[in-house]
Design a protein around this motif. Sequence first.
Motif, mmCIF file in Angstrom:
data_model
loop_
_atom_site.group_PDB
_atom_site.id
_atom_site.type_symbol
_atom_site.label_atom_id
_atom_site.label_comp_id
_atom_site.label_asym_id
_atom_site.label_seq_id
_atom_site.Cartn_x
_atom_site.Cartn_y
_atom_site.Cartn_z
ATOM 1 N N UNK A 19 -1.436 6.813 -9.634
ATOM 2 C CA UNK A 19 -2.864 7.662 -10.023
ATOM 3 C C UNK A 19 -3.582 6.942 -10.216
ATOM 4 N N UNK A 20 -3.845 5.510 -10.617
ATOM 5 C CA UNK A 20 -4.420 4.469 -11.452
ATOM 6 C C UNK A 20 -5.341 3.451 -9.765
ATOM 7 N N UNK A 21 -4.278 3.497 -8.877
ATOM 8 C CA UNK A 21 -4.472 1.880 -8.304
ATOM 9 C C UNK A 21 -5.602 3.034 -7.361
ATOM 10 N N UNK A 22 -5.200 3.964 -6.198
ATOM 11 C CA UNK A 22 -5.456 4.822 -5.152
ATOM 12 C C UNK A 22 -7.172 5.573 -5.575
ATOM 13 N N UNK A 23 -7.444 6.010 -6.289
ATOM 14 C CA UNK A 23 -8.942 6.196 -6.862
ATOM 15 C C UNK A 23 -9.836 4.746 -6.693
ATOM 16 N N UNK A 24 -9.431 3.436 -6.524
ATOM 17 C CA UNK A 24 -10.479 2.761 -6.968
ATOM 18 C C UNK A 24 -10.074 2.183 -4.993
ATOM 19 N N UNK A 25 -9.666 3.360 -4.078
ATOM 20 C CA UNK A 25 -10.399 2.686 -3.147
ATOM 21 C C UNK A 25 -11.177 4.299 -2.104
ATOM 22 N N UNK A 26 -12.404 4.025 -2.166
ATOM 23 C CA UNK A 26 -13.232 4.461 -1.606
ATOM 24 C C UNK A 26 -12.603 5.677 -0.344
ATOM 25 N N UNK A 27 -12.273 4.850 1.153
ATOM 26 C CA UNK A 27 -11.423 5.410 2.022
ATOM 27 C C UNK A 27 -10.331 6.548 1.744
ATOM 28 N N UNK A 31 -0.874 -5.032 -13.804
ATOM 29 C CA UNK A 31 0.305 -4.569 -14.111
ATOM 30 C C UNK A 31 1.005 -3.759 -12.406
ATOM 31 N N UNK A 32 0.218 -2.924 -12.782
ATOM 32 C CA UNK A 32 0.382 -1.361 -11.624
ATOM 33 C C UNK A 32 0.099 -2.017 -10.529
ATOM 34 N N UNK A 33 -1.122 -2.741 -9.801
ATOM 35 C CA UNK A 33 -1.153 -4.167 -8.715
ATOM 36 C C UNK A 33 -0.049 -5.292 -8.545
ATOM 37 N N UNK A 34 0.444 -5.648 -10.063
ATOM 38 C CA UNK A 34 1.370 -6.729 -9.001
ATOM 39 C C UNK A 34 2.524 -5.797 -9.196
ATOM 40 N N UNK A 35 3.161 -4.856 -9.835
ATOM 41 C CA UNK A 35 4.463 -4.397 -9.614
ATOM 42 C C UNK A 35 4.605 -3.646 -7.934
ATOM 43 N N UNK A 36 3.643 -3.411 -7.796
ATOM 44 C CA UNK A 36 3.602 -3.162 -6.160
ATOM 45 C C UNK A 36 3.777 -4.689 -5.390
ATOM 46 N N UNK A 82 0.598 -0.694 -0.061
ATOM 47 C CA UNK A 82 -0.198 0.094 0.147
ATOM 48 C C UNK A 82 1.168 1.499 -0.293
ATOM 49 N N UNK A 83 1.846 1.334 0.268
ATOM 50 C CA UNK A 83 3.293 2.885 0.093
ATOM 51 C C UNK A 83 3.173 2.567 -1.499
ATOM 52 N N UNK A 84 3.467 1.428 -2.616
ATOM 53 C CA UNK A 84 3.695 1.767 -3.949
ATOM 54 C C UNK A 84 1.736 2.247 -4.071
ATOM 55 N N UNK A 85 0.593 1.605 -3.543
ATOM 56 C CA UNK A 85 -0.735 2.119 -3.985
ATOM 57 C C UNK A 85 -0.763 3.860 -3.641
ATOM 58 N N UNK A 86 -0.398 4.136 -2.579
ATOM 59 C CA UNK A 86 -1.223 5.130 -2.327
ATOM 60 C C UNK A 86 -0.317 6.107 -2.877
ATOM 61 N N UNK A 135 -8.594 -3.060 -15.921
ATOM 62 C CA UNK A 135 -8.268 -3.326 -16.897
ATOM 63 C C UNK A 135 -6.275 -3.631 -17.211
ATOM 64 N N UNK A 136 -5.839 -4.587 -17.646
ATOM 65 C CA UNK A 136 -4.775 -4.926 -18.174
ATOM 66 C C UNK A 136 -3.479 -4.204 -17.382
#
Length: 123
Positions: free
Chosen positions: A26-34, A83-88, A19-23, A78-79
């Motif tokens: 710009x693609x993944x962070x908006x998927x977290x409503x909280x 890929x971003x999820x896998x990278x982090x 989650x350090x990476x997710x934070x 999407x892919x």
Amino acid sequence: MWELIGGRATFEKLVREFYVGVATDEVLLPMYPEQPDLEGAIQRLTGFLEQYWGGPNTYSQERGHPRLRQRHMPFKVNPDARDRWLHHMRVALDTLELPPLYDAEIWAYLDRAAHAMVNTFEE
């Protein structure tokens, strides 16, 4: 495997590093409503992973069946997101410095799971 690699502490470290990476993504962070508070997501993913790998079944007791694809359907996975999820997750997994066999087994699962979550090919 849960106990062999250090139990909850190891999975919590993995997820917190992820989650350090997710934070900052710009693609993944908006998927977290909280967001920007990711603590709930951290606890859910930690609980899920530790249960999957042989730890306590607290996740299912609190949240029911994981239903991963169904829980992710409201989000455009999407892919690129995969890929971003896998990278982090790869960066986070590397911080654990697990024995190669354990690392490979966990990575193979994470890779399969990430590919299974793709629900669109739209940008």
